[in-house]
Design a protein around this motif. Structure first.
Motif: not given
Length: 343
Positions: A11-14, A28-29, A67-72, A98-105
């Motif tokens: 996730q993007l936080v800043n 995060v998990t 990208f929204a802050l605090g979201e994957t 298009a659901y990258g940046w994660r290992d399981l979607v």
């Protein structure tokens, strides 16, 4: 085929100022719920990191929402269906989405597209040579820049995922001379020894305008721009009358905190009758079937070759992205999630 229900996500936080750092992200998990009707669960095998994602980290209006802050975060990925609550997908299907940046979607089935497994071709190819990356090269060169047989073509960022495809497609479509720029001696050598460029130069070795003039003594007809800045200025100086540019990206400016300075020779656009056209791939999806058929043939016959830079572990996706922005990749930068699909 069994699967975990725990998804590791980035996730993007800043909002980064200048160059992003690891502190701008968090890992995060997430425990995924039971499937509902019409959903599928996919174990991503490869996820993509791309230069355009830097722009989505800024809260500015663009062709895609930030990208929204605090979201994957999201991006291209390829994986296998491990659970399905719809007749449209079977367990084991290979899908892109298009659901990258994660290992399981886990999402509604409408967000996924089944693709065939090709002999001796890794699934990661669907993120590069068989995916959005090469499609960008294809439509930018042929539809936006309107390549003609006998043209001289200049490609900036030529050893990257898009640039390396542009050069090869240009040769296959009848370009007279193809020239590329890259940022290291190794990449420059690769352009001429593997990707079929006629000439290449290291943009760090001096004036880009001067080096391009040597590589293209008769000028250029087409410029495919991945870099912007001084590269665009050099192209404007080298264009023949009626030249065309496809403006795909400006990676040299993405992390700058200073106001960008435009090329100092923009009057050449008028005096030489040039056409500079910016584009994004979202306006060209209708070309996907033609591209897919032609690229599959080129790949099968060995007329197109490609490289990947692979980083292991979805938890290292940020490092892969930062490496991409520093130019550490040759060809497509890919993250291998480490997913193990158990039959």
């Amino acid at each position: 085929m069994a699967s975990s229900t725990v998804s590791t996500q980035i996730q993007l936080v800043n909002r980064p100022v200048g160059w992003p750092t690891n502190a701008d992200f968090r890992t995060v998990t997430v425990d995924l719920p039971e499937l509902t009707a019409g959903q599928v669960r996919v174990a991503n095998e490869f996820v993509s990191v791309d230069p355009y994602m830097r722009g989505r980290m800024n809260d500015v209006k663009s062709y895609v929402p930030p990208f929204a802050l605090g979201e994957t975060m999201t991006g291209a990925a390829v994986g296998r269906v491990v659970a399905s609550a719809t007749d449209a997908f079977a367990v084991g299907d290979v899908v892109t989405h298009a659901y990258g940046w994660r290992d399981l979607v886990q999402e509604d089935a409408a967000g996924f597209r089944v693709v065939p497994e090709l002999p001796d071709v890794a699934l990661s190819a669907y993120l590069g040579v068989l995916g959005m990356t090469a499609l960008t090269a294809y439509v930018g060169l042929l539809e936006v820049a309107r390549l003609k047989e006998g043209d001289t073509v200049f490609v900036s960022g030529a050893a990257g995922a898009v640039g390396s495809m542009v050069g090869q497609i240009a040769r296959l479509k009848g370009a007279k001379r193809v020239i590329g720029s890259a940022g290291s001696p190794e990449k420059v050598a690769l352009l001429t020894s593997k990707y079929g460029f006629d000439a290449a130069f290291n943009y760090k070795n001096g004036s880009i305008t001067d080096q391009l003039a040597v590589a293209a003594p008769d000028g250029i007809d087409v410029y495919f721009d991945n870099v912007g800045g001084e590269h665009l200025e050099a192209a404007l100086a080298s264009f023949n009358d009626g030249g065309r540019a496809a403006l795909c990206g400006a990676i040299s400016l993405y992390n700058s905190t200073d106001a960008p300075v435009g090329p100092n020779n923009m009057t050449n656009i008028v005096t030489r009758g040039l056409t500079l056209t910016g584009f994004t791939i979202g306006n060209f999806w209708s070309h996907l079937p033609a591209f897919s058929a032609e690229m599959a043939d080129w790949l099968a016959s060995g007329q197109i070759v490609f490289d990947e830079t692979v980083v292991d572990g979805v938890e290292n996706a940020v490092d892969a992205f930062l490496g991409l922005m520093r130019g550490e990749n040759t060809g497509k930068m890919i993250v291998r999630t480490g997913n193990l699909v158990v039959n």
